[in-house]
Design a protein around this motif. Structure first.
Motif, mmCIF file in Angstrom:
data_model
loop_
_atom_site.group_PDB
_atom_site.id
_atom_site.type_symbol
_atom_site.label_atom_id
_atom_site.label_comp_id
_atom_site.label_asym_id
_atom_site.label_seq_id
_atom_site.Cartn_x
_atom_site.Cartn_y
_atom_site.Cartn_z
ATOM 1 N N ALA A 1 62.476 77.361 -0.411
ATOM 2 C CA ALA A 1 61.604 76.192 -0.503
ATOM 3 C C ALA A 1 60.151 76.642 -0.563
ATOM 4 O O ALA A 1 59.845 77.813 -0.350
ATOM 5 N N MET A 2 59.290 75.691 -0.825
ATOM 6 C CA MET A 2 57.864 75.897 -0.622
ATOM 7 C C MET A 2 57.589 75.525 0.829
ATOM 8 O O MET A 2 57.992 74.444 1.274
ATOM 9 N N TYR A 3 56.919 76.403 1.545
ATOM 10 C CA TYR A 3 56.621 76.176 2.951
ATOM 11 C C TYR A 3 55.152 75.813 3.112
ATOM 12 O O TYR A 3 54.274 76.511 2.593
ATOM 13 N N TYR A 4 54.902 74.744 3.854
ATOM 14 C CA TYR A 4 53.555 74.236 4.045
ATOM 15 C C TYR A 4 53.176 74.245 5.522
ATOM 16 O O TYR A 4 53.948 73.788 6.373
ATOM 17 N N CYS A 5 51.996 74.730 5.791
ATOM 18 C CA CYS A 5 51.431 74.662 7.131
ATOM 19 C C CYS A 5 50.787 73.285 7.301
ATOM 20 O O CYS A 5 50.269 72.703 6.330
ATOM 21 N N ALA A 6 50.820 72.767 8.524
ATOM 22 C CA ALA A 6 50.290 71.428 8.749
ATOM 23 C C ALA A 6 49.574 71.335 10.089
ATOM 24 O O ALA A 6 50.024 71.932 11.076
ATOM 25 N N ALA A 7 48.476 70.606 10.097
ATOM 26 C CA ALA A 7 47.796 70.247 11.335
ATOM 27 C C ALA A 7 48.283 68.856 11.724
ATOM 28 O O ALA A 7 48.226 67.928 10.909
ATOM 29 N N ILE A 8 48.766 68.717 12.950
ATOM 30 C CA ILE A 8 49.485 67.517 13.366
ATOM 31 C C ILE A 8 48.789 66.862 14.562
ATOM 32 O O ILE A 8 48.442 67.539 15.527
ATOM 33 N N SER A 9 48.613 65.564 14.508
ATOM 34 C CA SER A 9 48.136 64.797 15.663
ATOM 35 C C SER A 9 49.318 64.016 16.204
ATOM 36 O O SER A 9 49.712 62.994 15.635
ATOM 37 N N LEU A 10 49.860 64.500 17.288
ATOM 38 C CA LEU A 10 51.093 63.938 17.831
ATOM 39 C C LEU A 10 50.783 63.130 19.083
ATOM 40 O O LEU A 10 50.236 63.652 20.044
ATOM 41 N N ALA A 11 51.124 61.863 19.063
ATOM 42 C CA ALA A 11 50.949 61.000 20.233
ATOM 43 C C ALA A 11 52.318 60.753 20.864
ATOM 44 O O ALA A 11 53.354 61.010 20.252
ATOM 45 N N VAL A 12 52.276 60.229 22.078
ATOM 46 C CA VAL A 12 53.524 59.925 22.779
ATOM 47 C C VAL A 12 54.336 58.954 21.934
ATOM 48 O O VAL A 12 53.818 57.934 21.469
ATOM 49 N N GLY A 13 55.589 59.277 21.721
ATOM 50 C CA GLY A 13 56.439 58.413 20.925
ATOM 51 C C GLY A 13 56.540 58.805 19.466
ATOM 52 O O GLY A 13 57.407 58.310 18.740
ATOM 53 N N ASP A 14 55.622 59.688 19.036
ATOM 54 C CA ASP A 14 55.678 60.146 17.649
ATOM 55 C C ASP A 14 56.773 61.180 17.467
ATOM 56 O O ASP A 14 57.125 61.908 18.401
ATOM 57 N N VAL B 1 59.054 80.624 -0.602
ATOM 58 C CA VAL B 1 60.098 81.475 -0.034
ATOM 59 C C VAL B 1 61.362 81.297 -0.862
ATOM 60 O O VAL B 1 61.834 80.168 -1.027
ATOM 61 N N THR B 2 61.879 82.395 -1.377
ATOM 62 C CA THR B 2 63.113 82.368 -2.156
ATOM 63 C C THR B 2 64.105 83.334 -1.529
ATOM 64 O O THR B 2 63.785 84.502 -1.310
ATOM 65 N N VAL B 3 65.285 82.821 -1.231
ATOM 66 C CA VAL B 3 66.340 83.640 -0.640
ATOM 67 C C VAL B 3 67.513 83.639 -1.617
ATOM 68 O O VAL B 3 68.146 82.612 -1.834
ATOM 69 N N SER B 4 67.774 84.794 -2.178
ATOM 70 C CA SER B 4 68.800 84.867 -3.216
ATOM 71 C C SER B 4 69.396 86.262 -3.260
ATOM 72 O O SER B 4 68.691 87.255 -3.075
ATOM 73 N N ALA B 5 70.709 86.290 -3.547
ATOM 74 C CA ALA B 5 71.370 87.590 -3.695
ATOM 75 C C ALA B 5 71.100 88.174 -5.078
ATOM 76 O O ALA B 5 71.383 89.339 -5.327
#
Length: 126
Positions: A92-105, A122-126
């Motif tokens: 997959a394509m992997y993305y970094c993220a900045a997250i604002s997480l509140a209670v219940g999120d 990222v590619t995983v293949s034989a």
């Protein structure tokens, strides 16, 4: 503005390991978590892992538990994703993220993401 720059992707064989890095800069005070999401071709973006900025709390999607480890280096303001025992379904394509997480999120909810990196492949293949 928060800036996130990923690195460390690549093409590997099944069973191999990779470590992704994401350097974070800019105004991150509203983000209390940093995370990794991924998007495979033709699929929705999904949360992979998240870590609190102090490093005390981590979350993982079930499919990577026991194989991936997320960590945050406060001094370097960098978040890492150590990926072991990689499988083709981790491709997959992997993305970094900045997250604002509140209670219940939900950490994997795309709506709690304040900012995204540009992605690293990222590619995983034989």
């Amino acid at each position: 503005q928060v800036r996130l720059v990923e690195s460390g992707g690549g093409s590997v064989r099944p069973g191999a390991s990779l470590r992704l890095s994401c350097e974070v800069s800019g105004h991150t005070y509203t983000a209390n978590y940093l995370g990794w999401f991924r998007q495979a071709p033709g699929k929705k973006r999904e949360g992979v892992a998240a870590v609190s900025k102090g490093g005390g709390f981590t979350y993982y999607v079930d499919s990577v538990k026991g194989r991936f480890t997320i960590s945050h280096d406060n001094a370097k303001n960098t978040v890492y994703l150590q990926m072991n025992s990689l499988k083709p379904e981790d491709t997959a394509m992997y993305y970094c993220a900045a997250i604002s997480l509140a209670v219940g999120d939900d950490w994997y909810d795309l709506n709690v993401v304040d900012a995204w990196g540009q992605g690293t492949s990222v590619t995983v293949s034989a």
